[in-house]
Design a protein around this motif. Structure first.
Motif, PDB file in Angstrom:
ATOM      1  N   VAL A  52     110.536  48.972  79.349  1.00 55.06           N
ATOM      2  CA  VAL A  52     109.727  47.758  79.513  1.00 55.06           C
ATOM      3  C   VAL A  52     108.744  47.619  78.345  1.00 55.06           C
ATOM      4  CG1 VAL A  52     108.022  46.591  80.976  1.00 55.06           C
ATOM      5  CG2 VAL A  52     109.974  47.759  82.022  1.00 55.06           C
ATOM      6  N   ILE A  53     108.103  48.719  77.993  1.00 51.73           N
ATOM      7  CA  ILE A  53     107.156  48.706  76.866  1.00 51.73           C
ATOM      8  C   ILE A  53     107.915  48.420  75.568  1.00 51.73           C
ATOM      9  CG2 ILE A  53     105.551  50.113  75.523  1.00 51.73           C
ATOM     10  CD1 ILE A  53     104.881  51.571  78.177  1.00 51.73           C
ATOM     11  N   GLU A  55     110.584  46.645  75.043  1.00 52.60           N
ATOM     12  CA  GLU A  55     110.883  45.212  74.950  1.00 52.60           C
ATOM     13  C   GLU A  55     109.635  44.410  74.601  1.00 52.60           C
ATOM     14  OE1 GLU A  55     113.237  42.191  74.436  1.00 52.60           O
ATOM     15  OE2 GLU A  55     114.034  44.136  75.022  1.00 52.60           O
ATOM     16  N   ASN A  56     108.515  44.744  75.229  1.00 57.07           N
ATOM     17  CA  ASN A  56     107.261  44.046  74.936  1.00 57.07           C
ATOM     18  C   ASN A  56     106.844  44.237  73.480  1.00 57.07           C
ATOM     19  OD1 ASN A  56     106.895  42.973  77.508  1.00 57.07           O
ATOM     20  ND2 ASN A  56     105.717  44.729  78.226  1.00 57.07           N
ATOM     21  N   GLU A  59     108.904  42.091  71.200  1.00 56.32           N
ATOM     22  CA  GLU A  59     108.526  40.676  71.279  1.00 56.32           C
ATOM     23  C   GLU A  59     107.229  40.400  70.521  1.00 56.32           C
ATOM     24  OE1 GLU A  59     108.357  39.664  75.437  1.00 56.32           O
ATOM     25  OE2 GLU A  59     110.518  39.951  75.694  1.00 56.32           O
ATOM     26  N   GLN A  60     106.314  41.356  70.514  1.00 57.91           N
ATOM     27  CA  GLN A  60     104.999  41.163  69.910  1.00 57.91           C
ATOM     28  C   GLN A  60     104.949  41.445  68.414  1.00 57.91           C
ATOM     29  OE1 GLN A  60     102.246  43.587  72.102  1.00 57.91           O
ATOM     30  NE2 GLN A  60     102.782  42.661  74.062  1.00 57.91           N
TER      31      GLN A  60
END
Length: 112
Positions: A52-53, A55-56, A59-60
């Motif tokens: 999850v981290i 992917e974040n 994206e950032q």
């Protein structure tokens, strides 16, 4: 800058360096498990990351990409000469190390 990150990884408790496929990449391991891969010629670092981290982060930050030649869900490639602040990369190294240590058997974790 790369040397700062390599030194930081090697200062982790129980960390050792290894060259599993010749001079590049440099693997940093804990109890035989890789938590960081440095591709010095290509200028990037591969680190384990919670999916999850991971992917974040992708994206950032344009300088965080899916892991090169690794499981794309659990590994990120970080461009070292990009726009990411050093402090963010140090945090990612800590996260990778912690994930690998947590996955080790209890008796090995306690001996580190």
């Amino acid at each position: 800058m790369k040397n700062n990150f390599i030194e930081y990884c090697l200062n982790k408790k129980g960390a050792i360096k290894d060259y599993p496929s010749g001079p590049d990449p440099l693997a940093i391991k804990i109890a035989g498990k890789i938590f960081a891969l440095f591709y010095e010629e290509k200028g990037y670092l591969i680190l384990k990351c919670d999916p999850v981290i991971a992917e974040n982060l992708r994206e950032q930050h344009e300088d965080v990409r899916p892991g090169y030649h690794m499981n794309k869900q659990h590994w990120n490639t970080i461009i070292l000469e990009g726009s990411l602040p050093e402090s963010d990369i140090f945090e990612m190294i800590d996260h990778s190390y912690d994930l690998v240590v947590k996955s080790l058997p209890k008796n090995i974790r306690e001996s580190i």
